[in-house]
Design an enzyme around this catalytic site. Structure first.
Site, PDB file in Angstrom:
ATOM      1  N   CYS A  70       0.861  -1.183   0.000  1.00  0.00           N
ATOM      2  CA  CYS A  70       0.000   0.000   0.000  1.00  0.00           C
ATOM      3  C   CYS A  70       0.893   1.228   0.000  1.00  0.00           C
ATOM      4  CB  CYS A  70      -0.927   0.012   1.204  1.00  0.00           C
ATOM      5  SG  CYS A  70      -1.936   1.516   1.301  1.00  0.00           S
TER       6      CYS A  70
ATOM      7  N   HIS B 265      -3.838  -4.032 -10.547  1.00  0.00           N
ATOM      8  CA  HIS B 265      -4.759  -2.938 -10.840  1.00  0.00           C
ATOM      9  C   HIS B 265      -5.240  -3.054 -12.277  1.00  0.00           C
ATOM     10  CE1 HIS B 265      -4.006  -0.519  -7.183  1.00  0.00           C
ATOM     11  NE2 HIS B 265      -2.823  -1.102  -7.248  1.00  0.00           N
TER      12      HIS B 265
ATOM     13  N   ASN C  56      -7.767  -4.621  -7.889  1.00  0.00           N
ATOM     14  CA  ASN C  56      -8.140  -3.232  -7.639  1.00  0.00           C
ATOM     15  C   ASN C  56      -8.563  -2.601  -8.966  1.00  0.00           C
ATOM     16  OD1 ASN C  56      -7.043  -2.927  -4.726  1.00  0.00           O
ATOM     17  ND2 ASN C  56      -5.311  -3.771  -5.859  1.00  0.00           N
TER      18      ASN C  56
ATOM     19  N   GLU D 193     -11.173  -0.486  -4.215  1.00  0.00           N
ATOM     20  CA  GLU D 193     -10.003  -1.197  -3.712  1.00  0.00           C
ATOM     21  C   GLU D 193     -10.369  -2.624  -3.302  1.00  0.00           C
ATOM     22  OE1 GLU D 193      -6.188  -0.285  -0.794  1.00  0.00           O
ATOM     23  OE2 GLU D 193      -7.686   1.250  -1.207  1.00  0.00           O
TER      24      GLU D 193
ATOM     25  N   CYS E 134      -5.682   5.635  -3.266  1.00  0.00           N
ATOM     26  CA  CYS E 134      -4.890   4.405  -3.298  1.00  0.00           C
ATOM     27  C   CYS E 134      -3.556   4.752  -3.939  1.00  0.00           C
ATOM     28  CB  CYS E 134      -5.611   3.321  -4.094  1.00  0.00           C
ATOM     29  SG  CYS E 134      -4.651   1.793  -4.288  1.00  0.00           S
TER      30      CYS E 134
ATOM     31  N   GLY F 155      -2.695   2.498  -6.743  1.00  0.00           N
ATOM     32  CA  GLY F 155      -3.659   2.788  -7.791  1.00  0.00           C
ATOM     33  C   GLY F 155      -3.314   4.058  -8.552  1.00  0.00           C
TER      34      GLY F 155
END
Length: 281
Positions: free
Chosen positions: A78, A166, A197, A215, A224, A227
């Site tokens: 993250c 993603h 994601n 998410e 994010c 992201g």
């Protein structure tokens, strides 16, 4: 029965909020269940998940991060949480380093702390997010672009792995799109056996990219970090932008640079301490 009192810190990066616990002080035996319980915004502390600050498993790192989503699943990485850890470690005087090596499930990330003029606080953090991967191994090694159908709509997107997966979809109007409806479906598309994601992004006239996030494991979040990185890479790949982008998310803005010299993605953004608390387990 023995009850343990745990001190925690609530922090957010661009609105992406987590509960942080220093496991050098406390033994957290069941983080999956605690992430579900504590993340509840009505019956718990309220957050997008739980982050554990740990002793690293390797001498190549200074600290280790483990992150658990609001549904109890463990995430690989993250970006927003890593920035918050940098601020936490420095301002709580656990380190005097301004370059911190953070071990994650997707590799060691380098955190560069940008300090205030008096060097007492961290104003922002740049994270070396390493190289993006543009092929989804679960999609039978197809190219990074793909088309997925969710209920009544078909979306064309770009797969970008930034340590976690993603799928970035560029749309004409991100404001009116039902992010919850389509994000929930696409997260669990058969192309993503481990879920994914989903980013919905709209390039704006000022050169920035307005992005909203569904998410994996948490639902709609204010921001994010990975992201934002994936969105910037997808914009460059599809020639919607250059290798530097400002990503505007619901909770704030992140600056992303995908450098040519090392092919690494660098993310810069804020980190904020909301409050400290204590909870019994």
């Amino acid at each position: 029965m023995y009850r343990q009192r745990i001190q925690f810190t609530k922090m957010h990066g661009a609105g992406n909020d987590y509960i942080y616990v220093n496991t050098l002080l406390y033994n957290i035996e069941n983080p999956e269940a605690l992430a579900i319980k504590w993340s509840d915004r009505h019956k718990g502390i309220g957050s997008d998940g739980l982050v554990l600050i740990c002793k690293p498993d390797t001498d190549d790192a200074d600290y280790k991060m483990r992150i658990f989503n609001a549904d109890g699943s463990e995430a690989m990485m993250c970006g927003n949480a890593s920035r918050c850890i940098g601020k936490y470690l420095y301002e709580r005087k656990l380190t005097d380093k301004t370059v911190i090596r953070l071990e994650t499930l997707s590799g060691i990330k380098i955190l560069n702390l940008h300090l205030s003029d008096d060097a007492k606080s961290v104003e922002s953090v740049t994270v070396d997010m390493l190289e993006p991967k543009l092929v989804n191994p679960e999609q039978y090694n197809k190219p990074e672009k793909g088309t997925l159908t969710a209920d009544d709509r078909t979306f064309e997107g770009t797969f970008v792995c930034m340590g976690n997966p993603h799928f970035v979809i560029f749309v004409d109007d991100v404001k009116t799109l039902d992010i919850e409806k389509y994000g929930r479906i696409l997260e669990r598309d058969r192309c993503f056996p481990e879920r994914c994601n989903i980013e919905f992004a709209q390039p704006l006239e000022d050169g920035t990219i307005r992005t909203r996030v569904w998410e994996r494991g948490s639902g709609i979040t204010m921001a994010c970090g990975t992201g934002a990185c994936a969105t910037a890479v997808a914009a460059a790949v599809t020639e919607r932008n250059g290798r530097t982008s400002r990503i505007k998310m619901d909770g704030g803005e992140l600056d992303i640079e995908w450098k040519e010299n090392d092919n690494h993605v660098y993310m810069t953004g804020p980190a904020t301490i909301v409050f400290d608390g204590e909870i019994e387990i």
